[in-house]
Write a protein that holds these residues in place. Sequence first.
Motif, short mmCIF file in Angstrom:
data_model
loop_
_atom_site.label_atom_id
_atom_site.label_comp_id
_atom_site.label_asym_id
_atom_site.label_seq_id
_atom_site.Cartn_x
_atom_site.Cartn_y
_atom_site.Cartn_z
N LYS A 78 -7.99 6.08 -0.30
CA LYS A 78 -9.04 5.15 0.14
C LYS A 78 -9.08 3.93 -0.76
O LYS A 78 -9.23 2.81 -0.29
N GLU A 133 0.83 -1.21 0.00
CA GLU A 133 0.00 0.00 0.00
C GLU A 133 0.87 1.25 0.00
O GLU A 133 0.60 2.21 -0.72
N GLY A 182 -11.10 10.60 6.71
CA GLY A 182 -9.72 10.42 6.27
C GLY A 182 -9.52 9.16 5.46
O GLY A 182 -10.48 8.51 5.04
N SER A 183 -8.24 8.84 5.24
CA SER A 183 -7.90 7.72 4.37
C SER A 183 -7.55 6.45 5.14
O SER A 183 -7.43 5.38 4.54
N ILE A 187 -6.61 2.70 -2.49
CA ILE A 187 -5.41 1.90 -2.22
C ILE A 187 -5.59 1.09 -0.94
O ILE A 187 -5.31 -0.11 -0.89
N MET A 188 -6.09 1.77 0.12
CA MET A 188 -6.26 1.07 1.39
C MET A 188 -7.34 0.00 1.28
O MET A 188 -7.26 -1.03 1.95
N ALA A 207 -7.16 -0.84 -6.76
CA ALA A 207 -7.03 0.48 -6.12
C ALA A 207 -7.71 1.56 -6.96
O ALA A 207 -8.26 2.51 -6.43
N ARG A 256 -3.64 -5.53 -8.18
CA ARG A 256 -3.96 -4.72 -7.00
C ARG A 256 -4.07 -3.23 -7.39
O ARG A 256 -4.90 -2.51 -6.86
N SER A 257 -3.23 -2.78 -8.33
CA SER A 257 -3.35 -1.39 -8.82
C SER A 257 -4.72 -1.17 -9.45
O SER A 257 -5.31 -0.10 -9.28
N MET A 263 2.22 1.90 -3.38
CA MET A 263 1.20 2.43 -4.31
C MET A 263 0.92 3.90 -4.01
O MET A 263 0.73 4.70 -4.93
N ILE A 264 0.89 4.24 -2.72
CA ILE A 264 0.64 5.63 -2.33
C ILE A 264 1.78 6.51 -2.83
O ILE A 264 1.58 7.60 -3.36
N ALA A 318 -8.04 -1.73 -1.43
CA ALA A 318 -7.71 -2.77 -2.42
C ALA A 318 -7.37 -4.09 -1.76
O ALA A 318 -7.67 -5.16 -2.30
N LYS A 319 -6.74 -4.02 -0.57
CA LYS A 319 -6.32 -5.29 0.05
C LYS A 319 -7.51 -6.09 0.59
O LYS A 319 -7.37 -7.27 0.88
N LYS A 320 -8.65 -5.40 0.72
CA LYS A 320 -9.84 -6.13 1.19
C LYS A 320 -10.60 -6.78 0.02
O LYS A 320 -11.55 -7.52 0.22
N GLU A 380 -11.25 6.48 8.42
CA GLU A 380 -12.27 6.73 7.40
C GLU A 380 -13.55 7.30 8.00
O GLU A 380 -14.23 8.12 7.39
#
Lengths: 385, 259
Positions: free
Chosen positions: B193, A8, A61-62, B195-196, B77, B73-74, A11-12, B198-200, A57
């Motif tokens: 959001k 993650e 937020g993120s 990206i976070m 996301a 995964r991208s 990717m960020i 995506a893992k779920k 969230e």
Amino acid sequence: MKLELNAEQQMIQTMAREFADSAIKPIAAEIDRDARFPHETVKRMGELGLMGIAVREQWGGSGADAVSYVVALEEIARACASHAVVMSVNNSLYGDPLLRYGTDAQRERFLKPVASGHALACFALSEPQAGSDATNQATLAVRDGADYIVNGRKRFITTGRESTFALVFCQTDRSLGYRGISAFLVEKGTPGFTVGKIEDKLGIRASDTAELIFEGCRVPAANRVGEEGQGFTIAMTAIDGGRIGIAAQAVGIATGAYERSVAYARERRAFGVPIGQHQMVQWMLADMATAIDGARLLTLRAATLKDSGRPYRTAAAMAKLFASETAMKVATDAIQVHGGYGFIKEYEVERAFRDAKITQLYEGTSQIQKLVIARDLLGDHDGRA
Amino acid sequence: MKILVTIKQVPDTATQVKVAADGKTIDTTGITWIVSPYDEFAVEEALRIKEKRGQGEVVAVSLGPDRVKEALRSCLAMGCDRAIHLNDPAWAAADTLATARALAAVIKQESAQLVLCGRQAIDDDMGAVTAQLAELLGWPCAYWIMEETIDADAKSVRAARQVEGGLEVFDLPLPAVLAAQKGLNEPRYPTLKGIMGAKKKEIKDLKASDLGGAVEPSQLSVVGLQALPPRPPGRIIQGDVPTAVKELVRSLREDAKAI
């Protein structure tokens, strides 16, 4: 020990880099020249989730971590230090303390719109006579029924003009000194709250630095964050986290200047060869790269400590001290690598040079960082920063 | 409406490609892998179709080794709902037709109504899978599309593809296969959001046996890869202008045969 970003975080980082390169870099020189606040790109940063990275969230937020915040902020600063400081203040100096000390009602009204990027916020601690000595607060909040009446002036407030909300520190009991400071949330448009002078600055020129004036400003007691007298702790906790952000900003400024220097050393020729073939230029580039890596690692360490819930005040001060000194040195040498062209605005390393300076000054000067580090070493904190 | 997007993971556009020691593959050491840019246009378009219709599902699918999960995964996301990873050593030497067969089997299993692809992957630039896929499925196909509109009851799609000097417009009954050209849209950045989250989301692994059949041997085999010869240095013609121009014209005519 694992020195690798997780999926993650990577990717960020990629997202922030691509966004910064395509949307921010092209306007960075112009907004610096005109001292123009970049509303359009700041709005897009909000939509991408960059304005409330570590806020859950539930509060807009993120829901990411401090390491994500650091890697994203570095990428934004690499393109433009002004965007980076707006992002840093929103996240560290406003979002963090509200998340930690705010009530749910306060988070709903004052945090959610900011963390989701719909509104900007500022942190109003500094005063004309309270910079490094932040305990010397002259702004007063006097209880009057269900409200407080606030009077005073705040100085050098980042995003002060553009913000919808301000986290304002006031003396509620002068006899108690810094233990009599309290924190309040004040919304723009509240009668008695106006914006004064906008500073004309050396660097981070696209970010507005404003004076905030409070004249008989009535603030409901429900807007007080934490208890009476808890304000200084709230401010110092926020700034401990903020220093990680400024360290990341400094690493980004330095990286931008360094990358321009490497490119220039490859293409500029002197004495029949690219200047990168000359040992004196190689030395400067090697020193830059080494210092930047050191600063980045210190910054990530401080962020990792914060994420794992361990003490990070000293680590944050060390990261901020080393990263800001590195940014100034790297930017200075970047101009040296560019020679006369480095002195010209077209080559953009002069902007890094002007932007780097502020990182040695705000959220504690380099001298204050040394004080914080030394006090921690000597176990002499006395409850203050 | 269920939309399936086929994607390929390729080396980053900035990669300095080197031929590996076997002379038949590229050296993948230190390569940064990305979703092929044309495939990103396809992902973006699928997400826009879903958003415009206010319902539906977007599934990203890719064939390749373990590292392909990052590319999927991208896509998650960016907003795809789930992903399917065709991951089996049996496909290690898959050519475009073997790839298309595997993808066609997945598309049938999923009963997708629309398949979006990139016009070609930017690694080997074959650009063959989309057409092979459409042929295997027996679906209509439009390549290099710059615009698309799906009718309200999802029975057909109007697609405009890039041709010399203009756009050629087709009406295709659905289900259909479309290949995206640059200019179709501007792909979004994944939000934090996204990206976070995506893992779920689910990435389902499928083996060749899950698609009910043995992998047929590839019809295409790579004999060898050769690096491009280095570009010869430019030539500066010396002398005064009239002489230099004469020499330039002579050289363009006789040496370069350009005029």
